[in-house]
Design an enzyme around this catalytic site. Sequence first.
Site, PDB file in Angstrom:
ATOM      1  N   SER A 164     -62.728  -2.147  90.401  1.00 49.55           N
ATOM      2  CA  SER A 164     -60.606  -2.682  90.088  1.00 49.55           C
ATOM      3  C   SER A 164     -60.613  -3.372  88.652  1.00 49.55           C
ATOM      4  O   SER A 164     -62.280  -4.464  89.070  1.00 49.55           O
ATOM      5  CB  SER A 164     -60.153  -2.847  91.546  1.00 49.55           C
ATOM      6  OG  SER A 164     -60.008  -2.206  92.186  1.00 49.55           O
ATOM      7  N   GLU A 179     -64.529  -0.487  84.342  1.00 48.65           N
ATOM      8  CA  GLU A 179     -63.226   0.687  84.054  1.00 48.65           C
ATOM      9  C   GLU A 179     -62.299   0.151  82.688  1.00 48.65           C
ATOM     10  O   GLU A 179     -62.131  -0.988  82.429  1.00 48.65           O
ATOM     11  CB  GLU A 179     -62.534   1.534  84.778  1.00 48.65           C
ATOM     12  CG  GLU A 179     -61.940   3.183  84.249  1.00 48.65           C
ATOM     13  CD  GLU A 179     -62.920   3.655  84.171  1.00 48.65           C
ATOM     14  OE1 GLU A 179     -64.080   4.111  84.483  1.00 48.65           O
ATOM     15  OE2 GLU A 179     -63.172   3.652  82.298  1.00 48.65           O
ATOM     16  N   PHE A 180     -63.131   0.683  81.798  1.00 43.48           N
ATOM     17  CA  PHE A 180     -62.780   0.716  80.675  1.00 43.48           C
ATOM     18  C   PHE A 180     -61.760   1.651  79.871  1.00 43.48           C
ATOM     19  O   PHE A 180     -61.482   1.521  78.519  1.00 43.48           O
ATOM     20  CB  PHE A 180     -63.602  -0.097  79.167  1.00 43.48           C
ATOM     21  CG  PHE A 180     -64.817  -0.841  78.744  1.00 43.48           C
ATOM     22  CD1 PHE A 180     -64.301  -2.307  78.612  1.00 43.48           C
ATOM     23  CD2 PHE A 180     -65.751  -0.981  80.190  1.00 43.48           C
ATOM     24  CE1 PHE A 180     -65.501  -3.351  79.165  1.00 43.48           C
ATOM     25  CE2 PHE A 180     -66.776  -1.798  80.163  1.00 43.48           C
ATOM     26  CZ  PHE A 180     -65.974  -3.090  79.925  1.00 43.48           C
ATOM     27  N   ALA A 186     -58.709   3.779  78.629  1.00 40.50           N
ATOM     28  CA  ALA A 186     -57.524   3.455  78.639  1.00 40.50           C
ATOM     29  C   ALA A 186     -55.565   4.543  78.717  1.00 40.50           C
ATOM     30  O   ALA A 186     -55.912   5.558  78.615  1.00 40.50           O
ATOM     31  CB  ALA A 186     -57.328   3.260  76.903  1.00 40.50           C
ATOM     32  N   GLU A 187     -55.133   4.008  79.453  1.00 38.97           N
ATOM     33  CA  GLU A 187     -54.669   4.980  79.404  1.00 38.97           C
ATOM     34  C   GLU A 187     -53.489   5.900  78.434  1.00 38.97           C
ATOM     35  O   GLU A 187     -53.143   4.849  77.846  1.00 38.97           O
ATOM     36  CB  GLU A 187     -52.840   4.618  80.530  1.00 38.97           C
ATOM     37  CG  GLU A 187     -53.243   3.092  82.313  1.00 38.97           C
ATOM     38  CD  GLU A 187     -52.266   3.214  82.459  1.00 38.97           C
ATOM     39  OE1 GLU A 187     -51.387   3.599  82.655  1.00 38.97           O
ATOM     40  OE2 GLU A 187     -52.864   2.667  83.826  1.00 38.97           O
ATOM     41  N   LYS A 209     -65.597  -7.482  80.860  1.00 31.17           N
ATOM     42  CA  LYS A 209     -64.516  -6.740  80.655  1.00 31.17           C
ATOM     43  C   LYS A 209     -63.140  -7.849  80.964  1.00 31.17           C
ATOM     44  O   LYS A 209     -62.208  -7.127  80.094  1.00 31.17           O
ATOM     45  CB  LYS A 209     -64.201  -6.044  82.640  1.00 31.17           C
ATOM     46  CG  LYS A 209     -62.490  -5.747  83.017  1.00 31.17           C
ATOM     47  CD  LYS A 209     -62.668  -4.602  82.243  1.00 31.17           C
ATOM     48  CE  LYS A 209     -60.966  -4.012  82.428  1.00 31.17           C
ATOM     49  NZ  LYS A 209     -60.748  -2.448  82.678  1.00 31.17           N
ATOM     50  N   ASN A 211     -60.683  -7.146  77.506  1.00 31.48           N
ATOM     51  CA  ASN A 211     -59.493  -7.069  76.914  1.00 31.48           C
ATOM     52  C   ASN A 211     -58.934  -8.466  76.340  1.00 31.48           C
ATOM     53  O   ASN A 211     -57.840  -7.905  75.644  1.00 31.48           O
ATOM     54  CB  ASN A 211     -59.163  -7.215  78.801  1.00 31.48           C
ATOM     55  CG  ASN A 211     -59.209  -5.273  79.184  1.00 31.48           C
ATOM     56  OD1 ASN A 211     -59.395  -4.386  78.194  1.00 31.48           O
ATOM     57  ND2 ASN A 211     -58.861  -5.363  80.796  1.00 31.48           N
ATOM     58  N   CYS A 265     -53.011  -4.020  82.327  1.00 34.23           N
ATOM     59  CA  CYS A 265     -54.514  -5.607  82.426  1.00 34.23           C
ATOM     60  C   CYS A 265     -54.491  -6.272  81.108  1.00 34.23           C
ATOM     61  O   CYS A 265     -55.085  -7.195  81.689  1.00 34.23           O
ATOM     62  CB  CYS A 265     -56.040  -3.998  81.759  1.00 34.23           C
ATOM     63  SG  CYS A 265     -56.193  -3.379  83.185  1.00 34.23           S
ATOM     64  N   PHE A 266     -54.115  -6.220  80.113  1.00 31.85           N
ATOM     65  CA  PHE A 266     -54.184  -7.484  78.992  1.00 31.85           C
ATOM     66  C   PHE A 266     -54.251  -8.336  79.644  1.00 31.85           C
ATOM     67  O   PHE A 266     -54.378  -9.626  79.940  1.00 31.85           O
ATOM     68  CB  PHE A 266     -53.984  -6.656  78.439  1.00 31.85           C
ATOM     69  CG  PHE A 266     -54.048  -6.093  76.902  1.00 31.85           C
ATOM     70  CD1 PHE A 266     -55.445  -5.749  77.575  1.00 31.85           C
ATOM     71  CD2 PHE A 266     -54.094  -5.639  76.220  1.00 31.85           C
ATOM     72  CE1 PHE A 266     -55.762  -4.427  76.662  1.00 31.85           C
ATOM     73  CE2 PHE A 266     -54.088  -4.452  75.481  1.00 31.85           C
ATOM     74  CZ  PHE A 266     -55.325  -4.266  75.379  1.00 31.85           C
ATOM     75  N   GLN A 267     -52.505  -8.641  80.302  1.00 32.50           N
ATOM     76  CA  GLN A 267     -52.027  -9.936  80.419  1.00 32.50           C
ATOM     77  C   GLN A 267     -52.108 -10.683  82.270  1.00 32.50           C
ATOM     78  O   GLN A 267     -52.910 -11.319  81.883  1.00 32.50           O
ATOM     79  CB  GLN A 267     -50.446 -10.105  80.823  1.00 32.50           C
ATOM     80  CG  GLN A 267     -49.693 -10.960  81.433  1.00 32.50           C
ATOM     81  CD  GLN A 267     -48.427 -11.387  81.517  1.00 32.50           C
ATOM     82  OE1 GLN A 267     -47.838 -11.425  80.852  1.00 32.50           O
ATOM     83  NE2 GLN A 267     -47.963 -11.426  82.211  1.00 32.50           N
ATOM     84  N   ARG A 274     -45.507  -0.442  84.207  1.00 35.79           N
ATOM     85  CA  ARG A 274     -46.790  -1.726  84.650  1.00 35.79           C
ATOM     86  C   ARG A 274     -46.567  -2.659  83.247  1.00 35.79           C
ATOM     87  O   ARG A 274     -47.506  -2.109  81.795  1.00 35.79           O
ATOM     88  CB  ARG A 274     -48.215  -1.804  84.811  1.00 35.79           C
ATOM     89  CG  ARG A 274     -47.497  -1.041  86.556  1.00 35.79           C
ATOM     90  CD  ARG A 274     -48.655  -1.393  87.505  1.00 35.79           C
ATOM     91  NE  ARG A 274     -49.601   0.264  87.124  1.00 35.79           N
ATOM     92  CZ  ARG A 274     -51.234  -0.453  86.954  1.00 35.79           C
ATOM     93  NH1 ARG A 274     -51.364  -0.653  87.881  1.00 35.79           N
ATOM     94  NH2 ARG A 274     -51.534   1.087  86.438  1.00 35.79           N
TER      95      ARG A 274
END
Length: 455
Positions: free
Chosen positions: A131, A166-167, A169-170, A221, A225, A277-279, A347
């Site tokens: 995570s 984990e990198f 991207a969806e 990580k 991001n 992830c980003f925010q 999300r």
Amino acid sequence: MIQTICCIGAGYVGGPTMAVIADRCPQIQVTVVDLNQARIDAWNDPDLSQLPVYEPGLDAVVGRCRGRNLHFSTAVDAAIAAADMVFLSVNTPTKTKGIGAGQASDLRWIEASARQVAAAARGHTIVVEKSTLPVRTAAVIRTILEAAEGDTPSGRKSFDVLSNPEFLAEGTAIGDLEAPDRVLIGGEQPAAIEALAQIYGHWVPAERILRTNVWSSELSKLTANAFLAQRISSINSIAALCEATEADVREVARAIGADSRIGSKFLKAGPGFGGSCFQKDILNLVYLCRHYGLSEVAAYWESVVNLNAWQQHRISALLVQRLFGTVTSKRIAVLGFAFKADTNDTRETPAIRICGDLLEEGAQLAIYDPKVSAAQIAADLGTSEGWQMVDAPLAAAQGADAVLVLTEWQQFAQLDWRPLAAVMRQPAWLFDARAICDAVAARAAGLKVWRVGEG
Ligand code: UDX
Ligand code: ADP
């Protein structure tokens, strides 16, 4: 040699990652566990179109491995006990209350799963944090696990802890997992690091497997991001300036992207970044910096998130302004609700804030998304009033004053604007927040067009 893997958390990260490991390592038994029975049932659904995560190519991978060496189960303790290696892939959302609310990550699920591993594991177990986690979480996990080490009735119990962010991207998860730019393994114990490196070595070239200490791995990580999100806020800020002048942000992006030091990727202006992830990761970074007394560094990164929120409100505000200053009781067709194309994930999607603003202004929204469910949208908007879900762009456009494109689904690039314009109320608008639609065709069909970043 690792023979049995357990992954705790069958979400967007755990599911696809374990599916690819199982696919590439047929000799390893992989069990993905989750407390959520409905989610596990969906992963086990014989109909592969019902998997709980939509990712192009995922159904094929799951179809090949499920029942062979890939299993989905709610029997968490049994899977932990049988495993040589346990991945922690549980959710770590931003805290909503208490110390660090709004910024720090809520680690209750990580702690709970670490405690569960401590209790249920047997023999030697390598625990891998997957995570996205704030820096120094591995230390927390290690402290919990160490307390359980020692002789037990079933033999000696011991643990190693690794960080393996984990990198993926969806939307491109399977490709990202099958051909990663790099795999990062942070740890202290060389044997544990090599055990994990060997798994990835089945399909990832050796030079792409990077080894660091735990803290560098965790911080990399967050930093990756933060840099990616910063590019989006940077180009969105320039998009606003382009709109105020005669520049076009796509021309600017192409011109700066040709500089090999800048690079051409991740320079698409849009409605702001979303995703899980980003925010969250930037806010974690901000929280960490404040904790260590680095208030200027914290403010620097926080501005990336602030600009993102501003961009979203800017789009809803300009839509209201172009529609003669009011959208009360006007129908607005919203195309795309997911935070990006090729995913059903909502999300932090920009659609939440933008649709929220429009609902606040009294608009009637007709929302179409090829993969997101009405129940998900209701949960995200926090209301079932003021909007309806429709099953096609044409149905959304019926009687609408404007079409607002929020997700870059490829099908929106191919829309035939004549039939849509014909059923809209004139004068009608296309607001293309992704600049993906055929603006020439839309104008030819009689629509007024606003595109992000076009002066
Ligand atoms: C991101 C990181 O890319 C990935 O490495 C990490 O593991 C998880 O977070 P993800 O959130 O799945 O992945 O998607 P990404 O493709 O990075 O897009 C994030 C957001 O930025 C989306 O809302 C997307 O629409 C937006 N975006 C991306 C832009 O607005 N412009 C761009 O040029 C690129
Ligand atoms: P991500 O995008 O990081 O994969 P998700 O929210 O999609 O996040 O998935 C995390 C999953 O972890 C959820 O399905 C949740 O039910 C599961 N989970 C959280 N805590 C535990 C736990 N202690 N044991 C098993 N599963 C858990």
